[in-house]
Enzyme design. Sequence first.
Site, short mmCIF file in Angstrom:
data_model
loop_
_atom_site.label_atom_id
_atom_site.label_comp_id
_atom_site.label_asym_id
_atom_site.label_seq_id
_atom_site.Cartn_x
_atom_site.Cartn_y
_atom_site.Cartn_z
N ARG A 187 1.59 -5.45 4.01
CA ARG A 187 1.01 -5.97 2.77
C ARG A 187 1.77 -7.23 2.40
O ARG A 187 3.01 -7.29 2.59
CB ARG A 187 1.12 -4.95 1.63
CG ARG A 187 0.17 -3.77 1.73
CD ARG A 187 -1.29 -4.15 1.41
NE ARG A 187 -2.17 -3.00 1.40
CZ ARG A 187 -2.92 -2.58 2.42
NH1 ARG A 187 -2.88 -3.22 3.57
NH2 ARG A 187 -3.70 -1.52 2.29
N GLU A 199 -3.17 -12.91 -1.75
CA GLU A 199 -4.42 -13.09 -1.01
C GLU A 199 -5.63 -12.81 -1.91
O GLU A 199 -5.55 -11.97 -2.82
CB GLU A 199 -4.44 -12.18 0.23
CG GLU A 199 -4.41 -10.70 -0.05
CD GLU A 199 -4.30 -9.88 1.24
OE1 GLU A 199 -3.43 -10.17 2.07
OE2 GLU A 199 -5.11 -8.95 1.39
N HIS A 204 -6.44 -10.91 6.66
CA HIS A 204 -6.35 -9.45 6.46
C HIS A 204 -7.42 -8.73 7.30
O HIS A 204 -8.28 -8.04 6.76
CB HIS A 204 -6.50 -9.10 4.97
CG HIS A 204 -5.94 -7.74 4.64
ND1 HIS A 204 -5.38 -7.43 3.44
CD2 HIS A 204 -5.88 -6.59 5.38
CE1 HIS A 204 -4.98 -6.18 3.43
NE2 HIS A 204 -5.28 -5.64 4.61
P1 NAP Z 1 2.52 5.40 7.70
O1 NAP Z 1 2.09 6.17 8.89
O2 NAP Z 1 2.70 6.10 6.42
O3 NAP Z 1 3.88 4.66 8.11
C1 NAP Z 1 4.62 3.91 7.22
C2 NAP Z 1 6.05 3.84 7.71
O4 NAP Z 1 6.80 3.01 6.81
C3 NAP Z 1 6.76 5.20 7.74
O5 NAP Z 1 7.47 5.31 8.95
C4 NAP Z 1 7.71 5.14 6.57
O6 NAP Z 1 8.91 5.85 6.81
C5 NAP Z 1 8.01 3.67 6.51
N1 NAP Z 1 8.54 3.28 5.21
C6 NAP Z 1 8.33 3.87 3.99
N2 NAP Z 1 9.07 3.24 3.05
C7 NAP Z 1 9.76 2.28 3.69
C8 NAP Z 1 10.73 1.33 3.28
N3 NAP Z 1 11.12 1.29 2.00
N4 NAP Z 1 11.23 0.50 4.19
C9 NAP Z 1 10.84 0.56 5.48
N5 NAP Z 1 9.95 1.44 5.95
C10 NAP Z 1 9.42 2.28 5.06
O7 NAP Z 1 1.52 4.21 7.39
P2 NAP Z 1 0.65 3.36 8.44
O8 NAP Z 1 -0.67 3.97 8.61
O9 NAP Z 1 1.48 3.09 9.63
O10 NAP Z 1 0.40 2.04 7.59
C11 NAP Z 1 1.47 1.26 7.15
C12 NAP Z 1 0.95 0.17 6.22
O11 NAP Z 1 0.22 -0.79 6.96
C13 NAP Z 1 -0.05 0.65 5.16
O12 NAP Z 1 0.61 1.23 4.05
C14 NAP Z 1 -0.78 -0.62 4.81
O13 NAP Z 1 -0.14 -1.27 3.74
C15 NAP Z 1 -0.63 -1.48 6.07
N6 NAP Z 1 -1.93 -1.68 6.73
C16 NAP Z 1 -2.39 -2.95 6.91
C17 NAP Z 1 -3.61 -3.17 7.54
C18 NAP Z 1 -4.12 -4.56 7.77
O14 NAP Z 1 -5.33 -4.73 7.92
N7 NAP Z 1 -3.29 -5.57 7.82
C19 NAP Z 1 -4.37 -2.09 7.97
C20 NAP Z 1 -3.87 -0.80 7.78
C21 NAP Z 1 -2.66 -0.60 7.16
P3 NAP Z 1 9.02 7.43 6.52
O15 NAP Z 1 8.12 8.08 7.52
O16 NAP Z 1 10.46 7.73 6.74
O17 NAP Z 1 8.56 7.63 5.11
#
Ligand code: NAP
Length: 326
Positions: A237, A266, A284
């Site tokens: 994000r 954005e 995005h």
């Molecule tokens: P996820 O499976 O929940 O993974 C998020 C990871 O980030 C987890 O390993 C979590 O650690 C870690 N995390 C939490 N707090 C943190 C911190 N303070 N510092 C560093 N790492 C931290 O989520 P995901 O599905 O991979 O998605 C991640 C993010 O990608 C979404 O929240 C969204 O904002 C973004 N995204 C972007 C797009 C795009 O189109 N650009 C599309 C989809 C998603 P723990 O497991 O230890 O809690």
Amino acid sequence: MQQPDTLKPTVLNAAELPEWTNAELRALFNVLDLPKDPDAAAAFLAKHGHEVRGIALRKTKIDAAFLDAVPAVEIISSYSAGLDNLDVQATRSRGITIENTSHILAEDVANAAVGLALAVTRDFINADAFVRTGTWPEHGHYLLGRSISRMKVGIVGLGTIGSAIAKRLQAFGSNLAYFGPSRKSVDIPYYDDVAHLARDCDMLILTCPLSPSTHHLVNAAVLDALGPRGYLVNISRGPVVDEAALIAALAQDGIAGAALDVFEYEPVVPEALIRDRRVVLTPHIGSATDETRRSMAENVVDTLARHFGLPGPRGRQIDAAVESIG
Ligand code: NAP
């Protein structure tokens, strides 16, 4: 045979889904469309909120006050993976199930991240222009890029998307490390400090959620630690990066380049980033493939249907093993 609307569970549609998805929702549920205008939405919730048992969500902000207005809600199904628009703690504390699409979009977002990483390190966007504009015959060889296979890449947030990126980069031969709130049982070195990770890496790829603890996580100090030969890739994000600090770091040749799918404000992107040839920009589109977006929309309908014990709208069994983060 369709049930009469009065017998169907009521679902609030706050998701701006494709029309075919709305039609599927309407076939299964009594659907209330949340008005876009905030005042109209508040008045609508005051009148109809008590009827709502499920919510189809996309970008609408849902805070504790919103949840108070929908006391019978059992499930919120988000079209997105990121839940930064939802007060997750308040939602969980009310026992409401949360569904998202992390498991559906991870592969395509990881593909996009790796594509961005290659584009910025091999300068593909400018190299394409070099050929198209007929500059090649005049100038001869193009500038050398950098090898991601010989880099140490730091993943910030080794979750669903971060792990899918790690799998791809391992195949490329990159050396990996990660930062996050907790050490995972994986064979990748863990850092408990993002600046230390940046100092030791040639590239940082951001895949953490946006939260108060990740807002401006990548600040001037982290960019300074990444250094003049370091690259930043952001697919998480926009506000995870202090955009002003990034612009300043680029202006001082403090980092080598950046590839950004998301931006702090954005769809407004600062001129300084638009003009900078060392920056690759995408609007995005991490999950934006036909297949994945269709599957994300289907998941919203399917998870709501499964929750209320209704048959899947496309005549198939709904996979009960679909991951829930409720
Ligand atoms: P996820 O499976 O929940 O993974 C998020 C990871 O980030 C987890 O390993 C979590 O650690 C870690 N995390 C939490 N707090 C943190 C911190 N303070 N510092 C560093 N790492 C931290 O989520 P995901 O599905 O991979 O998605 C991640 C993010 O990608 C979404 O929240 C969204 O904002 C973004 N995204 C972007 C797009 C795009 O189109 N650009 C599309 C989809 C998603 P723990 O497991 O230890 O809690």
